[in-house]
Design an enzyme around this catalytic site. Sequence first.
Site, mmCIF file in Angstrom:
data_model
loop_
_atom_site.group_PDB
_atom_site.id
_atom_site.type_symbol
_atom_site.label_atom_id
_atom_site.label_comp_id
_atom_site.label_asym_id
_atom_site.label_seq_id
_atom_site.Cartn_x
_atom_site.Cartn_y
_atom_site.Cartn_z
ATOM 1 N N VAL A 6 0.820 -1.211 0.000
ATOM 2 C CA VAL A 6 0.000 0.000 0.000
ATOM 3 C C VAL A 6 0.854 1.262 0.000
ATOM 4 O O VAL A 6 1.843 1.362 0.732
ATOM 5 C CB VAL A 6 -0.906 0.034 1.259
ATOM 6 C CG1 VAL A 6 -1.880 1.204 1.168
ATOM 7 C CG2 VAL A 6 -1.661 -1.285 1.425
ATOM 8 N N CYS A 7 0.443 2.234 -0.834
ATOM 9 C CA CYS A 7 1.008 3.575 -0.719
ATOM 10 C C CYS A 7 -0.089 4.588 -1.002
ATOM 11 O O CYS A 7 -1.232 4.218 -1.254
ATOM 12 C CB CYS A 7 2.208 3.769 -1.637
ATOM 13 S SG CYS A 7 1.796 3.922 -3.374
ATOM 14 N N GLY A 8 0.250 5.855 -0.992
ATOM 15 C CA GLY A 8 -0.758 6.902 -1.105
ATOM 16 C C GLY A 8 -1.511 6.907 -2.426
ATOM 17 O O GLY A 8 -2.714 7.105 -2.456
ATOM 18 N N ALA A 37 -1.829 -1.327 -4.054
ATOM 19 C CA ALA A 37 -3.078 -0.598 -3.808
ATOM 20 C C ALA A 37 -2.804 0.791 -3.267
ATOM 21 O O ALA A 37 -1.804 1.015 -2.586
ATOM 22 C CB ALA A 37 -3.935 -1.367 -2.802
ATOM 23 N N ASP A 38 -3.706 1.729 -3.574
ATOM 24 C CA ASP A 38 -3.668 3.009 -2.864
ATOM 25 C C ASP A 38 -4.508 2.853 -1.588
ATOM 26 O O ASP A 38 -5.092 1.786 -1.343
ATOM 27 C CB ASP A 38 -4.148 4.161 -3.754
ATOM 28 C CG ASP A 38 -5.594 4.009 -4.213
ATOM 29 O OD1 ASP A 38 -6.304 3.108 -3.718
ATOM 30 O OD2 ASP A 38 -6.024 4.790 -5.072
#
Lengths: 90, 147
Positions: A6-8, A37-38
Site C-alpha cells: 500500500v502507498c498513497g 493498492a492506494d
Amino acid sequence: MKIIAVCGMGIGTSVLLKMNTEKVLELLGVQAEVQAADMAKAKREGADADIILTTPELVFQLEHMPGIIVPIEHVFDLIEIRQKLANVLS
Amino acid sequence: MSALGDALGDKSIKLSVSASTWTEAITLAGDALELSGRATAAYTRAMIEAFEELGPYMVIAPGIALAHARPSANVLSTGLSLVVLSESVKFGSERFDPVRIVFGLAALDHDGHIDLMAGLSELLLDDTKVNMLLQSDNESEVRRLLG
C-alpha cells in the site's frame, strides 16, 4: 495467502514494493498473491489480506485493518523485505 | 530501447539544475513531464499537493524521490521525467534526506506502467549506476546508462 502493498497513490511505492516482494517470495518458496493498492483500494479490498506492506509514514492510516502490518523502510532492500516477511511467516 | 529509456521522452531529462526547496524540485520534474508531453501543468500542482498531503514517503531511497500524483485526466501518456540537482535539497524525509535525484512519474492507470517501474527498480538497485547518474551532466551518457 494474500498480501497487499500500500502507498498513497497506488502507482509508485506500492508497485515497487509489490515487485520486490514477489522476488523475495520466490526466494522463500512461498506462494502468495501480491496486489499493489492506494489507501482507498486497500480499505475497500484489503479486509481479507493476511499481510499489509507499507512504508513507516503510512502505517497509522492502516492500523484498523485486520491483517498484520509490516512497515518496510527501504522498498529496494530485498534483505529487509526477506527478514521481515520471514518473521511474519514463521 | 529499454522500458526506462522509452518512458523518458524528449526533453524529459534535466541535469545539473538547481532548486532550493522540495517544491521547486518537484516543479522541475513536473515541467519536464509537461515539456515531454506526458502531463499538463495541473499534474505538476497535483504532485505538489500529494506531497503536502502524504508527506515525504515519496522519497524512496537515499537521495532519491519519486514525485507523482494519482492517475487522472491531467496525465496525457504514461512516462517519466528525471531531474538531477547540482545541490541536494531537503524533502523532510527522516531516512533518506537530502535529495539530489527526482523522478517525475505520470501514469494513465494503475497497472500500465509495470515494465517502466521494473526498469526503475533495477536501476535504483544498482549503486554504481546511481553514482554515475549523479556525476553526469551529459544527457547521451545518462541515456546509455539507463539502457
